[in-house]
Structures are given as structure tokens and as C-alpha cells.
Enzyme design. Sequence first.
Site, PDB file in Angstrom:
ATOM      1  N   MET A 193       0.824  -1.197   0.000  1.00 33.93           N
ATOM      2  CA  MET A 193       0.000   0.000   0.000  1.00 33.93           C
ATOM      3  C   MET A 193       0.867   1.260   0.000  1.00 33.93           C
ATOM      4  O   MET A 193       0.576   2.235  -0.705  1.00 33.93           O
ATOM      5  CB  MET A 193      -0.943   0.020   1.210  1.00 33.93           C
ATOM      6  CG  MET A 193      -1.898   1.212   1.223  1.00 33.93           C
ATOM      7  SD  MET A 193      -2.908   1.316   2.707  1.00 33.93           S
ATOM      8  CE  MET A 193      -4.014  -0.074   2.474  1.00 33.93           C
ATOM      9  N   GLY A 194       1.923   1.250   0.795  1.00 30.43           N
ATOM     10  CA  GLY A 194       2.821   2.396   0.828  1.00 30.43           C
ATOM     11  C   GLY A 194       3.475   2.635  -0.519  1.00 30.43           C
ATOM     12  O   GLY A 194       3.507   3.771  -1.007  1.00 30.43           O
ATOM     13  N   TRP A 247       2.356   1.669  -3.380  1.00 32.45           N
ATOM     14  CA  TRP A 247       1.328   2.099  -4.327  1.00 32.45           C
ATOM     15  C   TRP A 247       1.153   3.615  -4.294  1.00 32.45           C
ATOM     16  O   TRP A 247       0.963   4.257  -5.333  1.00 32.45           O
ATOM     17  CB  TRP A 247       0.000   1.409  -4.016  1.00 32.45           C
ATOM     18  CG  TRP A 247      -1.142   1.989  -4.807  1.00 32.45           C
ATOM     19  CD1 TRP A 247      -1.411   1.782  -6.130  1.00 32.45           C
ATOM     20  CD2 TRP A 247      -2.130   2.907  -4.339  1.00 32.45           C
ATOM     21  NE1 TRP A 247      -2.520   2.506  -6.503  1.00 32.45           N
ATOM     22  CE2 TRP A 247      -2.976   3.208  -5.425  1.00 32.45           C
ATOM     23  CE3 TRP A 247      -2.388   3.499  -3.109  1.00 32.45           C
ATOM     24  CZ2 TRP A 247      -4.060   4.074  -5.319  1.00 32.45           C
ATOM     25  CZ3 TRP A 247      -3.464   4.365  -2.990  1.00 32.45           C
ATOM     26  CH2 TRP A 247      -4.291   4.639  -4.087  1.00 32.45           C
ATOM     27  N   HIS A 248       1.245   4.218  -3.125  1.00 35.16           N
ATOM     28  CA  HIS A 248       1.139   5.673  -3.041  1.00 35.16           C
ATOM     29  C   HIS A 248       2.313   6.353  -3.729  1.00 35.16           C
ATOM     30  O   HIS A 248       2.174   7.454  -4.265  1.00 35.16           O
ATOM     31  CB  HIS A 248       1.068   6.120  -1.576  1.00 35.16           C
ATOM     32  CG  HIS A 248      -0.280   5.936  -0.959  1.00 35.16           C
ATOM     33  ND1 HIS A 248      -0.591   4.867  -0.148  1.00 35.16           N
ATOM     34  CD2 HIS A 248      -1.413   6.678  -1.031  1.00 35.16           C
ATOM     35  CE1 HIS A 248      -1.850   4.966   0.254  1.00 35.16           C
ATOM     36  NE2 HIS A 248      -2.373   6.050  -0.272  1.00 35.16           N
ATOM     37  N   GLY A 249       3.477   5.721  -3.691  1.00 30.82           N
ATOM     38  CA  GLY A 249       4.655   6.290  -4.331  1.00 30.82           C
ATOM     39  C   GLY A 249       5.893   5.513  -3.915  1.00 30.82           C
ATOM     40  O   GLY A 249       5.901   4.830  -2.891  1.00 30.82           O
TER      41      GLY A 249
END
Length: 385
Positions: free
Chosen positions: A313-314, A316-318
Amino acid sequence: MTPFESNIFFYILFVSLIPAILLGIFEKRIKYYGTLLSIFMIALFIGSNKFQLLSFLCFYAWEVLLIKSYLIIRNKTNKASLMRLFILLSIFPLCIVKFSHFFTTSTVGFIGISYITFRIVQIIIETHDGLIKKINLIDLTYFILFFPSVSSGPIDRSRRFEDDINKVLKRREYFDYMGTGIFKIFQGIAYKFIFSSLIYNHWLIKISTSFTISSILQYMYAYSLYLFFDFAGYSCIAIGTGYFLGVKLPENFNLPFLSKSMKEFWDRWHMSLSFWFRDFVYTRFVMTSMKHKWFKSRYTSSYLGFMITMLVMGIWHGTYLYYIIYGLYEGFLLVATDYYQRKNKFYKAHKKEKWFQALSIFVTFNLACFGLLLFSGRLTIYFKI
């Protein structure tokens, strides 16, 4: 043009919803107009940037080809390895965008690529599971391009979405949809353009960048509240718009700062995202690891699943380091929460008492806000993360 940001966008939005409203009132199916409207809105978001338009068209064609091809293959074999290959192929364009900052300073990608990729991956996985057996191109296009949620969610599921768009609402039912839509849009406007703007203009931007406990704490709380009202506001407007098109998008926030634990926080914060990761990353990793007996304890599978899920998830944010640290931090908190709730006798003895619940809310609020401080990248000013 950025969705749900400018006065001109809202003017275009309200005018473009009039035909949808008339179709709904006269008990006609809205999906064909909604598909054309979504194509128009995506073109409006991209604007005159020919490179982004070409990128989008290539991306759309690539993803549709993958989905259709995998459906044919799935009818012949259900090998998990093939499913994983198609998932990797489907997320390849997103990976190029996420890692492009290492190679170029120019803009790569287009608005909505992250959330559209979530939709594609869900379709491929559920096709493998046998839940999706046929795919209609118009329904697929509408789902992929559904403009209210294309930029920042909420993340819908294709089968639920298709049920909505293929259902003809009775006039009374559509009026109820309109009433809910109006409420959600005005709620979103209040959140995004009043509360978040007040926090941003009168608190957040006035906080000193000096390395002091006071400035860091102020920024932590101000940014957390600003992000909530801005993001929840966007989600409410998107959900409200969906109602006018006959689509019930999933809720995205449910009073997250009143959570009593970090596990509960992720059941209340960006719910459509956290549920997507729970269903398609965490649960599948845990079930696979237990099936193949990778670990002696199911708790080891679960805890490693938490860490992998939040790390993904982290990323995926960048791909910047502070997003990775944010993901690891959130994963660690989920592991610690589960262990604490299972093992701690004091927690089990007092968890239903009001004073303990109030203390739990306070602690969780601060843990969540610190996570959002990491997410903001503010600490890069001091530590060059």
C-alpha cells in the site's frame, strides 16, 4: 482539468447530469449515457496533452486485451501462475509511472491510472476465481472509466457496479437516489471547500518549518485533519454524483478518528482501499501460506501478511522512501495491535469500560496522525528521507 476542484468543473458536471436525471425520472436505463459522459469527462481531465491522451488510449486497449484474453484462457485452465502473470502485465503500466521519477522529471501517466489499475486487477482475480464468467465490453468500459471515482476512488467492485448500471430504477427509487446524492454532494462541498480550506489556510500553511516539538505536532494534527476533510469531501462528492447516475459507490470514511485501535482505524479510513487490499493481498497471502504450510504458526502468516499488505500500500502511493516507511509503520502497528489484543490480560479485562475506550481512542488518534505525518513527507525537511 482536475475533478471536483474548480467552479467551471461543477458547472459542467451539473449541466451534464441533467440528461441522466431525465432518464432516471422517466425510468430509463442510464448506463449508455453514463458511459459516453465518462468518456467525455476523462477527455476533459486529460485536456490538450496529446501524450497523456495517447498513453490513456494505449493503456485502455492494453487492459481490455488482457481481460478478454485471460477470460478465454480461464475457460481452458485455472492455473494460478497464469493469473499472476496477467496481474503483473496489468500493473506494468502503473509500475512505469510509479518508478518514472528515477529516470525522468517529465510527467508520465495520466489521471486515474492507479484506481483504474485496481479495477483491472480485481476483474482478473475474480475471473480466476470463477466469479466472473462473461464480460460485456460496454459494461467493462463504463466500469473502468466511471469518472466520479476515477481520480481518487472510492474503489468499486465490477460485479456490484454492473448490477447497479443494468438495473432500471423506479421513479420513486430514483428520487430517493437524488435526495441521497444531493446530501452527499453538499456534505462533500462542506468538508472539502470549507473545513479543509479553513484548516489549510489558517493553520497548516502558517506552521513554522523549524525543527521543534511544537511545530512538528502542530503539522501532524493539522495535516491529518486537513487530509481527512479534503479526501472525505472528495469521496462524498464522488459518491453523490454516482447516485445521480444510478450507481451506489461504496462509502470511504466512517469517523476514522474515533477508532479504538489501528485495526479498527483501517476499517474506517479509506475503507474501499483497505478492504481491497484486505481481500486481494492480505487474505490471499495468508490462505496461500497456510495451504502450502510456509510457516508453523498461522499468526506468523497473518503478521507477515500485515507487513506485506501495508508495504505494498505504501509503495502504491509512491516509491519515495517516506511512503515505504509509512507502509512499514502501518504494518507494524497492525501486528502490534493484534498481538496486544490477543495476549494482554489488562486489555481483555478493561476493553469494554468507557474510560479505557476513551483512552484507546486518544492513543489510536495519535498513532494514526503520526502515520499521516510520515505519509506527508514533512519529515524529509529535517531528515532528508
